[in-house]
Design a protein around this motif. Structure first.
Motif, PDB file in Angstrom:
ATOM      1  N   LEU A   2       0.767  -1.212   0.040  1.00 45.23           N
ATOM      2  CA  LEU A   2      -0.143  -0.033  -0.035  1.00 45.23           C
ATOM      3  C   LEU A   2       0.762   1.138  -0.045  1.00 45.23           C
ATOM      4  N   LEU A   3       1.864   1.280   0.903  1.00 45.39           N
ATOM      5  CA  LEU A   3       2.750   2.450   0.778  1.00 45.39           C
ATOM      6  C   LEU A   3       3.473   2.693  -0.281  1.00 45.39           C
ATOM      7  N   TYR A   4       4.185   1.684  -1.203  1.00 46.13           N
ATOM      8  CA  TYR A   4       4.882   1.623  -2.172  1.00 46.13           C
ATOM      9  C   TYR A   4       3.688   2.347  -3.154  1.00 46.13           C
ATOM     10  N   GLY A   5       2.607   1.782  -3.269  1.00 47.30           N
ATOM     11  CA  GLY A   5       1.595   2.015  -3.888  1.00 47.30           C
ATOM     12  C   GLY A   5       1.538   3.810  -3.955  1.00 47.30           C
ATOM     13  N   LEU A   6       1.475   4.429  -2.820  1.00 49.20           N
ATOM     14  CA  LEU A   6       1.139   5.614  -2.672  1.00 49.20           C
ATOM     15  C   LEU A   6       2.394   6.584  -3.167  1.00 49.20           C
ATOM     16  N   SER A   7       3.689   6.103  -3.042  1.00 47.55           N
ATOM     17  CA  SER A   7       4.820   6.836  -3.293  1.00 47.55           C
ATOM     18  C   SER A   7       5.250   6.986  -4.915  1.00 47.55           C
TER      19      SER A   7
END
Lengths: 396, 212
Positions: A391-396
């Motif tokens: 999820l976090l890599y998707g945000l960056s």
């Protein structure tokens, strides 16, 4: 990268996420893990409890049959002929038939000096495959002085009932196994004395079993005859309650040892119920993990702007996902530990207060239950960490 | 060294970039340079800032920081670049609104610990927001938030700093104070400044003017 303090960004991560859903998922996880571990432990307990009384071995039921003795056939030869055995073996619902052959010579057993006991006894033999508890070394070769015996646990129980009346000591299974028995075999062609030792107890076979090699040899040696036709035959079948089997046996006027069959069935039902409980536990665990992953996704979604800004100003997604994971790992460990402790407590109570006279059970949890708890924790942490990371890599 | 090599937003026609000194041009930014990018509304000033900061990738051409292609960096490498070498002051400020100004500064400062915590008090006082340090950002005026955004941009090591209309809500006196602080810190670090604005900023001692 220098390690920034998580303290200052913590409020940014949890904004808006309702903690009630998190606690519901923790409680659900706890209950699910408890059910799962409990089912596993109970399954192991039941295995241990019925190990000695099982009529099932290698996925088959083993039942014994005799010919029905009636007023009409009394006095005739009611033993199973080779033709009877062949007929049984030809039935599709019977996977094997083995006669319980017996001695044709006289046998007298003595129990040495310590127990002043001597009695005429009988010996029987059966293919090892049909015996429920075959210990290693249950065989015999000509020239061997000691004969291993498998003793019916019902006989031991009967002995213990009558022993005090005859001034004989009562014996536990362990003591009975250590008694050296003298076996005096005497036939028309000769005789010999052997030492015998009880190497196992059988719940299924009400007899005194010697290795088949010994009985075949001794019948020839002492009586000059091969082992006689058997009056009892053991059947190997996939289902002892198969109506076709039961109908066939009734038709032939064979009598089945029903009590043992019924016990085997109830054990199967009990195991089925426990397995069902385990499956239910797995489902609850899966649901709880799903709920927790929804909670994590909701948390990330609600603090999406803050997380995105942290990533924009130079926070590594790698570091942030570890920080988010750190929030739930200790709680996870605590939940699984609590479930494990509760399972241990229940097992202790079960053994100490319900099954207090069962040495085959343990008050401690079986190691496999620990393994399950550890694997489950590792798996949940791994999958959730992976999800947060994604999820976090998707945000960056 | 920052190399900008013939970039163009994918949503711009080539003909629209015909007179630009940035789009479809080769631009090398040397250390310590002070570049003014003058860009009328709609010419892609904010897009350029976002492309250079690695926030958007809807462009053709190449942007390289110290010979590393920006588009090839993974999220962690991009984070490293932003933390150690590349700073920004956004036109839309992008502060955390619930935390106080001090917390906003600390969130950035503690990433590298490059500047001591005392810097926060000192710079905030210098730009006239010392008394607002413990106020949540959402309660500060846009001008105060803009000054806070500038201070946050300086609270890290950098070789390049991107400024997107950094003084749009500041009066002349406050804009000068902010400019002085940016120049001072950039000089200390030998960093290049890329300032993009609608008009030429009079108190910015530019070394090169590029029209977008």
């Amino acid at each position: 990268m220098k390690r920034p303090s998580f303290h200052i960004i913590r409020p940014l991560l949890l904004t808006g996420a309702r903690s009630s859903s998190r606690w519901f998922s923790y409680i659900g996880l706890g209950i699910g893990v408890l059910l799962l571990l409990l089912a596993q432990q109970l399954y192991i307990d039941i295995q241990a409890l019925v190990k000695q009384t099982s009529i099932r071995k290698n996925g088959f039921d083993y039942i014994s049959i005799t010919k029905q003795i009636t007023n009409e056939n009394m006095g005739r030869d009611n033993r199973f002929s080779p033709a009877d055995l062949d007929s049984l073996r030809q039935q599709s619902f019977i996977q094997g038939a083995a006669p319980l052959t017996s001695n044709r010579f006289e046998v007298v057993a003595t129990a040495g000096d310590q127990i002043p006991f001597a009695s005429d006894i009988f010996l029987e033999a059966l293919d090892n495959e049909f015996i429920d508890t075959v210990p290693p070394g249950f065989d015999w070769q000509p020239g061997q002085a000691t004969v291993p015996l498998i003793f019916s646990s019902d006989f031991l129980e009967m002995y213990n009932v009558f022993a005090p009346s005859y001034g004989l000591p009562q014996l536990s299974m362990e003591t009975a196994s250590n008694v050296v028995i003298g076996l005096r075999c005497e036939g028309q062609k000769g005789g010999a004395t052997f030492r015998a030792q009880i190497v196992a107890f059988s719940d299924r076979i009400n007899s005194l079993l010697a290795p088949k090699e010994f009985l075949d040899w001794a019948n020839l040696e002492f009586e000059g005859l091969p082992s006689a036709n058997a009056s009892r035959v053991y059947l190997k079948t996939t289902d002892a309650n198969n109506p076709d089997l039961l109908q066939h046996l009734t038709q032939k006027s064979y009598r089945v040892n029903k009590e043992k069959t019924a016990f085997g069935r109830s054990k199967q039902i009990l195991q089925g119920v426990i397995a069902g409980l385990g499956i239910f536990g797995v489902l609850v665990v899966a649901l709880a993990l799903l709920l927790f992953s929804f909670y994590l996704q909701l948390m990330v979604a609600r603090s999406r702007d803050n997380l995105q800004l942290l990533l924009t100003i130079g926070y590594r997604p790698d570091w942030l996902s570890k920080q988010v994971a750190r929030r739930f790992i200790p709680v996870y460990l605590a939940v699984v530990s609590a479930a494990l402790a509760a399972t241990q407590l229940m097992q202790y109570g079960f053994h100490q207060f319900v099954m207090y006279n069962r040495p085959e059970l343990s008050s401690l949890l079986h190691p496999s239950v620990w393994v399950t708890a550890i694997v489950l924790t590792g798996l949940s942490i791994f999958t959730n960490m992976r999800m947060v990371r994604k999820l976090l890599y998707g945000l960056s | 060294m920052l190399h900008i090599d013939r970039i163009r937003p994918t949503y711009f026609e080539e003909s629209a970039c015909a007179h630009s000194e940035v789009w479809l041009q080769r631009v090398n930014v040397e250390p310590g340079e002070r570049i003014q990018i003058q860009a009328p509304s709609g010419s892609g000033k904010t897009s350029l800032t976002h492309f250079l900061y690695g926030m958007r990738r809807e462009y053709v051409g190449s942007i390289q920081f110290d010979s590393v292609e920006l588009k090839h960096m993974n999220p962690d490498q991009l984070a490293d670049l932003r933390r150690e070498k590349l700073s920004v002051v956004f036109q839309d400020l992008r502060l955390f609104l619930e935390p106080t100004l001090r917390e906003n500064f600390e969130i950035k400062r503690q990433l590298t610990d490059f500047h001591p915590a005392t810097c926060i008090e000192e710079w905030a006082k210098r730009l006239g927001i010392g008394h607002r340090l413990d106020t949540p950002a959402r309660l500060c005026s846009y001008g105060e938030q803009q000054r806070a955004s500038i201070i946050r941009g300086l609270l890290q090591p950098f070789k390049w700093i991107l400024l997107d209309e950094p003084f749009s809500h500041l009066d002349d006196a406050n804009a000068r104070k902010a400019m002085d602080l940016i120049l001072e810190e950039s000089e200390k670090q030998g960093a290049a400044i890329l300032l993009a604005d609608l008009e030429i900023v009079p108190h910015y001692p530019q070394t090169r003017l590029l029209r977008l």
